[in-house]
Scaffold this motif. Structure first.
Motif, short mmCIF file in Angstrom:
data_model
loop_
_atom_site.label_atom_id
_atom_site.label_comp_id
_atom_site.label_asym_id
_atom_site.label_seq_id
_atom_site.Cartn_x
_atom_site.Cartn_y
_atom_site.Cartn_z
N UNK A 70 0.82 -1.21 0.00
CA UNK A 70 0.00 0.00 0.00
C UNK A 70 0.85 1.26 0.00
N UNK A 71 1.99 1.22 0.67
CA UNK A 71 2.87 2.37 0.69
C UNK A 71 3.40 2.71 -0.69
N UNK A 72 3.83 1.69 -1.43
CA UNK A 72 4.35 1.90 -2.78
C UNK A 72 3.24 2.35 -3.73
N UNK A 73 2.06 1.75 -3.58
CA UNK A 73 0.93 2.15 -4.42
C UNK A 73 0.59 3.62 -4.21
N UNK A 74 0.59 4.04 -2.95
CA UNK A 74 0.27 5.43 -2.62
C UNK A 74 1.34 6.38 -3.15
#
Length: 246
Positions: free
Chosen positions: A116-120
């Motif tokens: 989720x961090x990379x997606x964000x």
């Protein structure tokens, strides 16, 4: 990062468990679905999280208080007066968000291997980004060659919804929506054109010819919708597996 967790649903497919508790507080692998989602968002860097509530709302607020909001700035958007669907839920929660950061939106009943961090971080500049995959379903979002949203289709009924012409739709690529997406506060003014209750996909389809709504394809996506009582055992194993990898 700021985020929103959709936790207001009735959870009818999880009956009889949801006869006495909200779907968000159904336990999977020793933790509630809400705790799974909050923990993933916290690990990804979320500081503020908005949780919408309706079904057994007081149980969710009590759970958050008992756990000191998991050390985060968690704010509750109360829909007990009327369940507003996903788009209406975001619209009601607008005053609870910071106007300077995109919002990562996550269904409470979704378990996945998404970073989720990379997606964000990778999609902060977009107006909106919808995480999609090649999962087989009957309902697909339609994207052009640049992964811009151009429509939606139900292959079982033949229904197509799009503000574009037939040529664009015919050439479009079909992908399944994951229930995880990002939304820029720059789009908040457009929500005023919609009623109090509406689905977020209706919003995206209604504005995709005016602003760029992007799709983000993840070919190795592993995702489970914990929506049915008969899949809880499988969900337990899945949750334990992804906890070791994300």
């Amino acid at each position: 990062m700021q985020a929103m967790i959709f936790a207001a649903g009735l959870g009818t497919r999880l009956k009889p468990l949801t006869d006495t508790r909200p779907k968000a507080l159904v336990s999977v692998a020793g933790r509630t679905l809400l705790e799974h989602t909050v923990s993933r968002l916290k690990k990804a860097g979320a500081g503020r999280i908005v949780v919408n509530v309706y079904h057994f709302a007081s149980q969710i607020t009590g759970f958050l208080e008992e756990n000191n909001n998991f050390g985060l700035d968690i704010r509750v958007s109360d829909e007990t007066a009327a369940l507003l669907d996903t788009g209406g839920g975001i619209k009601k929660a607008i005053p609870l968000f910071l106007p300077s950061l995109p919002i990562l939106i996550h269904n409470v009943d979704i378990l996945s291997n998404v970073d989720l961090g990379a997606f964000y971080a990778g999609n902060m500049a977009n107006e909106a980004t919808l995480l999609v995959s090649g999962r087989v379903t009957t309902r697909y979002l339609l994207f052009d060659d640049d992964m811009r949203l151009v429509g939606w289709t139900n292959t079982a009924t033949g229904e197509v919804r799009s503000p574009y012409g037939g040529d664009v739709v015919c050439r479009a690529h079909r992908y399944a929506f994951s229930g995880i997406h990002m939304l820029s506060p720059r789009l908040f003014p457009l929500f005023s054109e919609f009623p109090d209750k509406f689905g977020i996909i209706d919003f995206y389809l209604g504005v995709c010819d005016k602003v760029e709504i992007k799709g983000f394809f993840m070919d190795d996506l592993e995702l489970m919708d914990v929506g049915k009582i008969e899949t809880l055992g499988e969900a337990e194993n899945f949750a334990l597996t992804i906890d070791k990898t994300v």
